[in-house]
Design an enzyme around this catalytic site. Structure first.
Site, PDB file in Angstrom:
ATOM      1  CB  SER A 108      -9.224 -13.621  30.373  1.00 17.48           C
ATOM      2  OG  SER A 108      -8.015 -14.176  30.855  1.00 17.48           O
ATOM      3  CB  CYS A 110      -5.552 -12.379  33.097  1.00 19.72           C
ATOM      4  SG  CYS A 110      -6.346 -11.464  31.759  1.00 19.72           S
ATOM      5  CE1 TYR A 137      -7.278 -10.488  25.786  1.00 22.68           C
ATOM      6  CE2 TYR A 137      -7.270 -11.540  27.945  1.00 22.68           C
ATOM      7  CZ  TYR A 137      -7.715 -11.494  26.643  1.00 22.68           C
ATOM      8  OH  TYR A 137      -8.600 -12.443  26.197  1.00 22.68           O
ATOM      9  CE  LYS A 141     -11.247 -10.525  26.667  1.00 19.57           C
ATOM     10  NZ  LYS A 141     -12.358 -10.817  25.723  1.00 19.57           N
ATOM     11  CG  HIS A 180      -2.266 -18.813  25.995  1.00 22.46           C
ATOM     12  ND1 HIS A 180      -3.040 -18.440  24.912  1.00 22.46           N
ATOM     13  CD2 HIS A 180      -2.302 -17.753  26.847  1.00 22.46           C
ATOM     14  CE1 HIS A 180      -3.521 -17.226  25.097  1.00 22.46           C
ATOM     15  NE2 HIS A 180      -3.085 -16.785  26.260  1.00 22.46           N
TER      16      HIS A 180
END
Length: 323
Positions: A108, A110, A137, A141, A180
């Site tokens: 992701s 992020c 999160y 990842k 989202h």
């Protein structure tokens, strides 16, 4: 990637996983392996190892994750960190033990620092502090990316990581507490239209800028890289263009046919000020996005489940399998 190859898509019921399955079938790949959560709990290490040893996939796409929006990430950081760490560790290590040579891990955007230069390049990873609201999160990842790199370096595997930008499309989650921005706005605009509400409330100031990629384009990019045999460093997947949240809300209104006036709720958080990916590495590999935001929003709204329901679902996005 031969048409008869055994291809395991982890998280096939989610937005990304289902798009991957659609794309693979369109490409003539029919030996696609899938398991629902009821059939295979990815948090159960023994079950994952047993499945991979028995199924012996030739290729693996990891599109399974525990996901949610800003509020969900902020409220349940332990769940997001723990579960996503286990999913990545079990599948990547299990793939190695099952002698799977080719794997793709979907991360992701992020993972990149909150105050990163724009557009964000792949080598910006780990150069600054993460956005606090989705730090847990992101760390999980990043661990998955580093696991892939480590198995490549130590064991000669070809485990590739790709970093999608903000995604939207069919099979998204529309629970307003956890979804989202695109599905949340589509549902809010639909409700405002149905109720003839004079206002459409949008979280934040509307100033943050985001890049949005239609999920079927993501799936096409992933298959393109796997077919090409790419085995280099991580790759950003996006459109290379961004819009403000305010501009997105206007486009959502047009897709839905909503005439309500947009009102910004500035008591809600904005999140990262801007997030645009540098996609030059991907374009250099022969791929670019095809679906415009206007086309993608129209297709997503046409497939939205709430259009056919009298009452909206309250199922939590935490129980789904796709990122």
């Amino acid at each position: 990637m031969q048409r008869h190859a055994r291809i395991y898509v982890a998280g096939h019921r989610g937005m990304v996983g289902s798009a991957l399955v659609r794309r693979l079938k369109q490409g003539g790949y029919e030996n696609i392996l899938t398991r629902s959560h009821a059939e295979l709990d990815l948090l159960d290490r023994g079950a994952v190892l047993e499945f991979l040893r028995e199924a012996r996939p030739d290729y693996i796409f990891i599109a399974a994750a525990k996901v949610g929006g800003i509020q969900a990430n902020d409220r349940q950081p332990a769940d997001f960190l723990y579960q996503n760490l286990l999913i990545a560790a079990h599948l990547i290590h299990g793939a190695h033990l099952a002698d799977v040579q080719r794997l793709m891990f979907l991360g992701s955007s992020c993972i990149y620092p909150r105050d990163c230069r724009q557009p964000i390049r792949e080598d910006d990873l780990l150069t600054g502090l993460l956005e606090r609201t989705n730090e847990a999160y992101a760390i999980a990842k990043i661990a998955g990316i580093k696991l892939c790199e480590s198995y490549n370096r130590q064991h000669g595997r070809q485990y590739v990581s790709v970093m999608p930008t903000n995604l939207y499309g069919p099979n998204d989650h529309y629970d307003l507490e956890n979804s989202h921005v695109v599905p949340a706005l589509l549902r809010k605009a639909h409700e405002a239209k149905e109720l003839r509400s004079p206002e459409l409330v949008v979280w934040g100031t509307g100033r943050p800028r985001r890049e949005f990629l239609y999920v079927d384009d993501l799936a096409d990019a992933c298959v393109h890289l796997m077919v090409r045999g790419y085995d280099g460093p991580l790759v950003n997947i996006g459109t290379g263009a961004d819009v403000s949240i305010g501009e997105l809300a206007e486009q959502v209104k047009q897709a839905v046919g909503c005439t309500s006036r947009i009102v910004f709720d500035t008591s809600k958080p904005d999140g990262t000020p801007r997030k645009l990916l540098d996609v030059s590495r991907l374009t250099g590999l022969g791929w670019q996005a095809r679906t415009s935001l206007k086309e993608g929003l129209a297709a997503t709204y046409a497939s939205a489940p709430f259009r056919a329901r009298e009452h909206f679902s309250t199922t939590s996005a935490f129980d789904r399998e796709a990122p």
